[in-house]
Design a protein around this motif. Structure first.
Motif, PDB file in Angstrom:
ATOM      1  N   ASP A   1       0.832  -1.199   0.000  1.00 50.35           N
ATOM      2  CA  ASP A   1       0.000   0.000   0.000  1.00 50.35           C
ATOM      3  C   ASP A   1       0.867   1.249   0.000  1.00 50.35           C
ATOM      4  OD1 ASP A   1      -2.014  -1.762   0.171  1.00 50.35           O
ATOM      5  OD2 ASP A   1      -2.608  -1.268   2.230  1.00 50.35           O
TER       6      ASP A   1
ATOM      7  N   ASP B   1       0.614   3.830   1.808  1.00 50.09           N
ATOM      8  CA  ASP B   1       0.826   4.468   3.112  1.00 50.09           C
ATOM      9  C   ASP B   1       1.929   3.815   3.933  1.00 50.09           C
ATOM     10  OD1 ASP B   1      -0.375   2.102   3.702  1.00 50.09           O
ATOM     11  OD2 ASP B   1      -2.266   2.969   4.361  1.00 50.09           O
TER      12      ASP B   1
ATOM     13  N   GLN C   1       2.082   1.121   5.578  1.00 50.20           N
ATOM     14  CA  GLN C   1       1.711   0.506   6.859  1.00 50.20           C
ATOM     15  C   GLN C   1       2.429  -0.824   7.012  1.00 50.20           C
ATOM     16  OE1 GLN C   1      -2.784   0.991   6.460  1.00 50.20           O
ATOM     17  NE2 GLN C   1      -2.455   1.084   8.657  1.00 50.20           N
TER      18      GLN C   1
ATOM     19  N   ARG D   1       2.550  -4.512  11.597  1.00 49.54           N
ATOM     20  CA  ARG D   1       1.866  -3.497  10.781  1.00 49.54           C
ATOM     21  C   ARG D   1       1.772  -2.194  11.560  1.00 49.54           C
ATOM     22  NH1 ARG D   1      -1.760  -2.785   6.305  1.00 49.54           N
ATOM     23  NH2 ARG D   1      -3.656  -1.690   6.870  1.00 49.54           N
TER      24      ARG D   1
ATOM     25  N   ARG E   1      -0.890   4.340   9.270  1.00 46.15           N
ATOM     26  CA  ARG E   1      -0.781   5.194   8.085  1.00 46.15           C
ATOM     27  C   ARG E   1      -0.074   6.476   8.533  1.00 46.15           C
ATOM     28  NH1 ARG E   1      -3.279   7.137   3.300  1.00 46.15           N
ATOM     29  NH2 ARG E   1      -4.103   5.152   2.567  1.00 46.15           N
TER      30      ARG E   1
END
Ligand code: UDP
Ligand code: MG
Length: 333
Positions: A101, A103, A105, A203, A206
């Motif tokens: 992704d 962002d 994360q 994880r 964001r």
């Protein structure tokens, strides 16, 4: 050394892309110095029809550094389609591709592990979350509940794996053979097979901007996941219909005995049980039709029936033999 493509779908991500690029390029430099990847490696951004100037930013980043590439979709097609578009663009250009992704994360420090496992012969490496950082209790609960539900419905997925994964060019070619429109990559990729492994990571959050996955999109994604791989809901309907019919038949036998022995009189019980029986039979009928519709639906996907990993044969395939045979076969038909 391998050519690695990092495929990143982006929807309205102007707030994060510059920083994401900086961090990824820095990571790629270090991997290149460590001899893991070569200089042809790229970040491949897929602009999923953004409305906030994301594509213009990708163009600027590409001008500033040729190791940033981009693909622009004609309109917003959703995360899974954007990801597939990126992977299909990357497959002829790379040895392996990692999807992630925008962002960040997903911890980019484990990219080395991904590539090492690829070097050890893995075609698919799944990133698995060992913890969910500061995800809200709601997001964590719904996500974990979803994985459990998928398992109950018999859909093969990797627990706590999202779309952070490495795929070799061979696995990407296999993926291209799945012709379905309702894309649920987390269900399709495990169907490919080959040698696979997992890498666990923590994880994070964001680092800027907001989630592009509101509850509405999450629910439709979950529906896609279940309906693309499982006909369990239809089987459950058939089972329920059979159970209702059976209960009604038992009730009718009981009512008959009760009427004969004079224990119960009147029409009420007969009408009630007849309605039950009729409903049960209709449900069973719908379920059975559903099972056939479900089969037809699976057929329309034209998924590959098998993928060959290795062929062990001292003779090379001889094109002239097959063409001679098919020519004569063609003549007799
Ligand atoms: N995304 C996309 N198209 C969409 C929605 C999201 O390409 O229609 C991208 C988004 O830019 C991000 C990734 O999908 O790179 C995951 O989205 P997000 O991080 O917002 O989801 P979350 O992590 O909150 O589940
Ligand atoms: Mg995110």
């Amino acid at each position: 050394m391998d050519t690695l493509y990092i495929v990143v779908p982006c929807y309205n991500e102007t707030e994060v892309l510059r920083e994401t690029t900086r961090r990824l390029l820095d990571k790629m430099d270090r991997m290149q110095q460590a001899g893991l990847i070569d200089e042809a490696s790229r970040i491949l951004y897929v602009d999923d029809g953004s409305k906030d100037g994301t594509w213009e930013l990708i163009c600027r980043l590409h001008e500033e550094n040729p190791r940033v590439s981009g693909v622009k979709l004609s309109r917003n097609r959703g995360h899974q389609n954007a990801l597939l578009a990126g992977l299909m663009t990357a497959r002829d250009r790379c040895d392996c591709a990692v999807s992630m992704d925008a962002d960040l994360q997903d911890d980019i420090e484990v990219l080395d592990e991904f590539v090492s496992k690829y070097d050890d012969g893995c075609d698919i490496v799944y990133g698995v979350r060992s913890s969910r950082g500061n995800d809200t209790a709601f997001k964590k609960g719904t996500a974990e509940g979803f994985y459990k539900l998928m398992e109950k419905f018999g859909v093969e997925t990797v627990y706590n794996h999202a779309d952070y994964r490495l795929m070799s060019d061979r696995a990407l070619n296999a993926l291209s053979e799945f012709g379905e429109v309702n894309l649920f990559l987390r269900g399709i990729v495990p169907q490919i097979g080959y040698k696979t492994d997992t890498v666990s990571y923590v994880r994070g959050d964001r680092f800027a901007g907001e989630s592009k996955y509101p509850l509405r999109k999450m629910l439709s994604f979950a529906m896609d996941g279940i309906t693309s791989f499982s006909s369990k809901p239809i089987e459950m309907l058939t089972g329920f219909g059979i159970a209702v019919s059976a209960a009604a038949v038992i009730g009718l036998i009981w009512a008959l005995i009760a009427a004969l022995t004079g224990a119960v009189s009147g029409l009420g019980i007969w009408i009630l049980l007849s309605v039950w029986l009729a409903c049960g039979l209709v449900l069973t009928g719908i379920g059975i039709v559903g099972l056939y519709v479900g089969r037809t639906y699976m057929e329309t996907k034209h998924r590959p029936r098998f993928l060959i990993e290795t062929v062990l044969d001292s003779a090379a395939p001889d094109d002239s033999r097959t063409s001679a045979r098919s020519a004569s076969a063609g003549g007799t038909v």
